[in-house]
Design a protein around this motif. Sequence first.
Motif, PDB file in Angstrom:
ATOM      1  N   VAL A  77       0.641  -1.410  -0.002  1.00 48.39           N
ATOM      2  CA  VAL A  77      -0.436   0.002   0.463  1.00 48.39           C
ATOM      3  C   VAL A  77       0.909   1.184  -0.184  1.00 48.39           C
ATOM      4  N   ALA A  78       0.616   1.764  -0.930  1.00 46.41           N
ATOM      5  CA  ALA A  78       1.278   3.748  -1.260  1.00 46.41           C
ATOM      6  C   ALA A  78       0.780   4.606  -0.770  1.00 46.41           C
ATOM      7  N   VAL A  79       1.188   5.402   0.542  1.00 48.40           N
ATOM      8  CA  VAL A  79       0.505   6.576   0.923  1.00 48.40           C
ATOM      9  C   VAL A  79       1.083   7.988   0.725  1.00 48.40           C
ATOM     10  N   PRO A  80       1.058   8.895   0.503  1.00 46.76           N
ATOM     11  CA  PRO A  80       1.377  10.152   0.595  1.00 46.76           C
ATOM     12  C   PRO A  80       2.209  10.389   2.192  1.00 46.76           C
ATOM     13  N   GLU A  81       3.093  11.207   2.027  1.00 44.62           N
ATOM     14  CA  GLU A  81       3.464  11.935   3.393  1.00 44.62           C
ATOM     15  C   GLU A  81       1.759  12.373   4.109  1.00 44.62           C
ATOM     16  N   GLY A  82       2.119  12.237   5.524  1.00 47.04           N
ATOM     17  CA  GLY A  82       0.471  11.945   6.652  1.00 47.04           C
ATOM     18  C   GLY A  82      -0.435  11.446   6.680  1.00 47.04           C
ATOM     19  N   HIS A  83       0.351  10.369   6.210  1.00 46.26           N
ATOM     20  CA  HIS A  83      -0.777   9.081   6.320  1.00 46.26           C
ATOM     21  C   HIS A  83      -0.230   7.811   6.521  1.00 46.26           C
ATOM     22  N   TRP A  84       1.160   7.957   6.641  1.00 47.12           N
ATOM     23  CA  TRP A  84       1.705   7.231   7.040  1.00 47.12           C
ATOM     24  C   TRP A  84       2.142   6.102   8.122  1.00 47.12           C
ATOM     25  N   ASP A  85       0.792   6.694   9.139  1.00 46.72           N
ATOM     26  CA  ASP A  85       0.005   5.534  10.139  1.00 46.72           C
ATOM     27  C   ASP A  85      -0.819   4.934   9.882  1.00 46.72           C
ATOM     28  N   THR A  86      -1.704   4.642   8.514  1.00 43.56           N
ATOM     29  CA  THR A  86      -2.714   3.801   8.133  1.00 43.56           C
ATOM     30  C   THR A  86      -1.469   2.774   8.460  1.00 43.56           C
ATOM     31  N   ALA A  87      -3.112   1.965   8.855  1.00 49.20           N
ATOM     32  CA  ALA A  87      -2.781   0.629  10.034  1.00 49.20           C
ATOM     33  C   ALA A  87      -3.455  -0.679   9.031  1.00 49.20           C
ATOM     34  N   VAL A  88      -2.503  -0.841   8.178  1.00 52.17           N
ATOM     35  CA  VAL A  88      -2.760  -1.559   6.565  1.00 52.17           C
ATOM     36  C   VAL A  88      -3.032  -2.942   7.154  1.00 52.17           C
ATOM     37  N   GLY A  89      -2.400  -3.718   7.739  1.00 51.21           N
ATOM     38  CA  GLY A  89      -2.591  -4.495   7.992  1.00 51.21           C
ATOM     39  C   GLY A  89      -3.521  -5.497   9.639  1.00 51.21           C
ATOM     40  N   GLN A  90      -3.812  -4.074   9.854  1.00 48.41           N
ATOM     41  CA  GLN A  90      -5.746  -4.175  10.425  1.00 48.41           C
ATOM     42  C   GLN A  90      -7.106  -4.275   9.643  1.00 48.41           C
ATOM     43  N   TRP A  91      -7.076  -3.971   8.231  1.00 48.81           N
ATOM     44  CA  TRP A  91      -7.630  -3.191   6.872  1.00 48.81           C
ATOM     45  C   TRP A  91      -8.493  -5.121   6.659  1.00 48.81           C
ATOM     46  N   GLU A  92      -9.730  -4.911   7.193  1.00 43.28           N
ATOM     47  CA  GLU A  92     -10.446  -5.818   6.614  1.00 43.28           C
ATOM     48  C   GLU A  92     -10.980  -6.512   5.231  1.00 43.28           C
ATOM     49  N   VAL A  93     -11.384  -7.736   5.047  1.00 47.28           N
ATOM     50  CA  VAL A  93     -11.705  -7.087   3.252  1.00 47.28           C
ATOM     51  C   VAL A  93     -12.561  -9.315   3.337  1.00 47.28           C
ATOM     52  N   ALA A  94     -13.046  -9.020   2.158  1.00 44.16           N
ATOM     53  CA  ALA A  94     -13.718  -9.927   1.666  1.00 44.16           C
ATOM     54  C   ALA A  94     -13.153 -11.691   1.948  1.00 44.16           C
ATOM     55  N   ALA A  95     -13.109 -12.416   2.923  1.00 40.68           N
ATOM     56  CA  ALA A  95     -12.913 -13.406   3.061  1.00 40.68           C
ATOM     57  C   ALA A  95     -13.090 -14.873   2.341  1.00 40.68           C
ATOM     58  N   SER A  96     -13.947 -14.679   0.685  1.00 43.43           N
ATOM     59  CA  SER A  96     -14.481 -15.048   0.007  1.00 43.43           C
ATOM     60  C   SER A  96     -15.375 -13.903  -1.497  1.00 43.43           C
ATOM     61  N   THR A  97     -15.209 -14.392  -2.351  1.00 45.70           N
ATOM     62  CA  THR A  97     -15.688 -14.406  -3.345  1.00 45.70           C
ATOM     63  C   THR A  97     -17.546 -14.421  -2.946  1.00 45.70           C
ATOM     64  N   ARG A  98     -18.061 -14.909  -2.311  1.00 47.91           N
ATOM     65  CA  ARG A  98     -19.414 -14.585  -2.084  1.00 47.91           C
ATOM     66  C   ARG A  98     -20.023 -13.899  -2.089  1.00 47.91           C
ATOM     67  N   ARG A  99     -21.577 -12.702  -2.141  1.00 46.39           N
ATOM     68  CA  ARG A  99     -21.962 -11.715  -2.188  1.00 46.39           C
ATOM     69  C   ARG A  99     -22.397 -11.362  -0.806  1.00 46.39           C
ATOM     70  N   THR A 100     -22.098 -12.186   0.086  1.00 46.87           N
ATOM     71  CA  THR A 100     -22.540 -12.245   1.678  1.00 46.87           C
ATOM     72  C   THR A 100     -21.309 -12.506   2.755  1.00 46.87           C
ATOM     73  N   ALA A 101     -19.841 -12.456   2.391  1.00 43.30           N
ATOM     74  CA  ALA A 101     -18.801 -13.334   2.646  1.00 43.30           C
ATOM     75  C   ALA A 101     -18.510 -12.393   3.977  1.00 43.30           C
ATOM     76  N   ARG A 102     -18.049 -12.365   4.893  1.00 40.97           N
ATOM     77  CA  ARG A 102     -17.300 -12.221   6.088  1.00 40.97           C
ATOM     78  C   ARG A 102     -15.757 -11.387   5.806  1.00 40.97           C
ATOM     79  N   LEU A 103     -15.784 -10.844   6.457  1.00 39.20           N
ATOM     80  CA  LEU A 103     -14.742  -9.997   6.125  1.00 39.20           C
ATOM     81  C   LEU A 103     -13.653 -10.406   7.590  1.00 39.20           C
ATOM     82  N   ARG A 104     -12.601 -10.292   7.011  1.00 37.84           N
ATOM     83  CA  ARG A 104     -11.447 -10.924   7.555  1.00 37.84           C
ATOM     84  C   ARG A 104     -10.248  -9.829   7.711  1.00 37.84           C
ATOM     85  N   PRO A 105      -9.566  -9.656   8.834  1.00 34.19           N
ATOM     86  CA  PRO A 105      -8.190  -8.996   8.262  1.00 34.19           C
ATOM     87  C   PRO A 105      -6.959  -9.527   7.898  1.00 34.19           C
ATOM     88  N   VAL A 106      -6.499  -8.719   7.121  1.00 35.38           N
ATOM     89  CA  VAL A 106      -5.365  -8.936   5.961  1.00 35.38           C
ATOM     90  C   VAL A 106      -4.292  -9.128   6.690  1.00 35.38           C
TER      91      VAL A 106
END
Length: 682
Positions: free
Chosen positions: A473-502
């Motif tokens: 994840v490339a961010v500009p100055e001022g966003h170096w505190d972005t907690a990318v590791g805690q982002w939650e994304v869909a665990a599958s391609t199902r429409r109602t897929a659960r979210l999991r931390p990446v």
Amino acid sequence: MPTSEDRTAGRAHYTQLLDHAGRTTVALRPAPGTSGARPWGSGVLIAPGWVLTCAHVLAASDGRRRDMGPDGVFGVTFDGRVVPARLVYDLSRPAPDAGPAAARADLALVRLLDPETEHPCAWLSDQPATLLEDAYIFRGHGESPVDPFIAVRFGARDARGLQFGSDVRVTPGASGGPLLDCDRGEVVGIVKGRHQQDHVGLAVPVTALRGLGPEHLVAGAEGLGPDPYHALMSLHDRWHWAGQELGRAVGPTWFDAQHTIMAGRGRLWGVQERLQALDLLARLPAPRDPLVVEAAVGEVLERGERPGAWLLRTWRDGHGALYQGSDPYTELRAFVHYLRIVAQRTADEVRDAPGDEAAGVREQAARLAEFVQAKAVVLQPQDRRRIGPVRRRPRSVLVEFEPLFYDEGGSELFNWSVSEGYGQGQWLRVDVQESAGGVPFEQAREQVLRRLGGRLLRADGDAGPGARVRLEVAVPEGHWDTAVGQWEVAASTRRTARLRPVGPGRAVILRDQGRREQVDPAWLRRWQGLAAARELEALRIPPRPGADAGTGSAEAIWRLLETAGDGVLPALCHTVADGFGRDAVGVALDTGFPAGLWPAHGHGEERDCDAGCEEFHRGVRELLQGSGGVTRLPELVRQLRAKATEAAEEGTHWARDLVLLYDDPEDPIPPLFTDRPQVSPR
């Protein structure tokens, strides 16, 4: 398939082939110096110092091991001499803890104890034998010549193995000897014996050797390492290629006999192409997963299912699976396509790996690619176009946030894009959000997260079985505190897929959006210093290192970072979103640092360091001291994030929101605006 005319012409040349097979057939008997003992059975020399036989040959009638000399030494007879040998691998008795799926075959591997023993080697087929025409079996004796005798005019394979005609009597002592298919000039099986009910002769297919694993190593024996099958067949293929070198004082080789037999059959992929291709494949590392071989064969043969019922373990096995009985041109095209895939994927896996070993792999992959190119010149233009751009497997997915301008309320607005990365600055943008006005950062992040789960899953699938591509994840100055590791994304391609931390499941790194194609010399120098360092060291940046938080503080940061030695990474425990922490990261980037560590939610300047900060810095020191190099950091941080997730119920973990800045100047992020076409994986 060869015609009857081909076989008639070929029989005139079988004499040389039978002679080679006879010279590689051995007798197994009691230890050297033991007189009056009859041979137990036969075997065949297949690689320098190695004999393949049936496991039952080394067992007495009651199933126990035969009486052998001290330390299990027995004799192997060939060329009028008896040399000492020892059993090393037994495929008939998997280790108790190997599991129910472990391979079992009536095969054994014997090592000659004198490494200086010179001997010929038989050619083992790289393809399954299904039908046999004109085959011979061989039996080793004591000091007398080897007996070859016709085994079959027609034979086939069933669940018991290779079977040959009931008119042939398998004489005592023939068990363990080679079954030679004269039409192909190859050893296709190891003679097992005679079936008691229907009286057909049986042989173990040499393809059963693909089940060889470290679990078959006999206690106390010295083996071939963690992948003995790959190591053994590499020795086999390289020995046969070396036999054709100019200036070697040897007589006709096994290849010479094959070449004579195959002459006039109109093959575009003949025995000479196979000999060189298998030598080149033998010099490559073993595939990281057998499914990679199956996928390559399936891609070449243009079918999604498994290539067949044959186990494919190595690149050599995949080569053997391509003989489909098709016309010569189609066969040539298949081999060129397959080897092109192997060369490209091998090079991709070590593209950015440091060290002499990885450099050697890249060199061998390049040699294979040159060989493929030379063989591809006779392909039709449409096939050269289709095969040439082999699809490369992505190694990462990059999310970029591009700052545009500020809205009336003073908020910065962004566009974003997603790219797949293939190493060395090669990217393909696969998703872009561009609008005239842009959106606030949090809105842009939410837009990305709605699509990112599916994009990561598709990239994982393209990368290969079990793969997890890295998220950058490339961010500009001022966003170096972005907690990318805690982002939650869909665990599958199902429409109602659960979210999991990446973060716990894949490597996640932060990159500076301001660093792109133009590599600053200090950036490259720092990276090379980190890559060469034997041990990494954390450089703790204390808050307010100068007399005050003003100019003196900034100057102190510059001096601290500019004078830092190789192998050093800055570590900050305070926030990098603003104030001193933001200045410190900016100075670190300006002085060339490619990597750094900090918590996404570090403390502000109004608070001094506490016990939590000490735990953080201690953890970073331990992480770096045991890292083994900068290139391992993304995976090690992933492991820490996984531990932090597991510890969430019991309390906090110092790495729960750890951010890893990881900017490789040898793999810069793509340019924002360019008229050049991007590098495509196709």
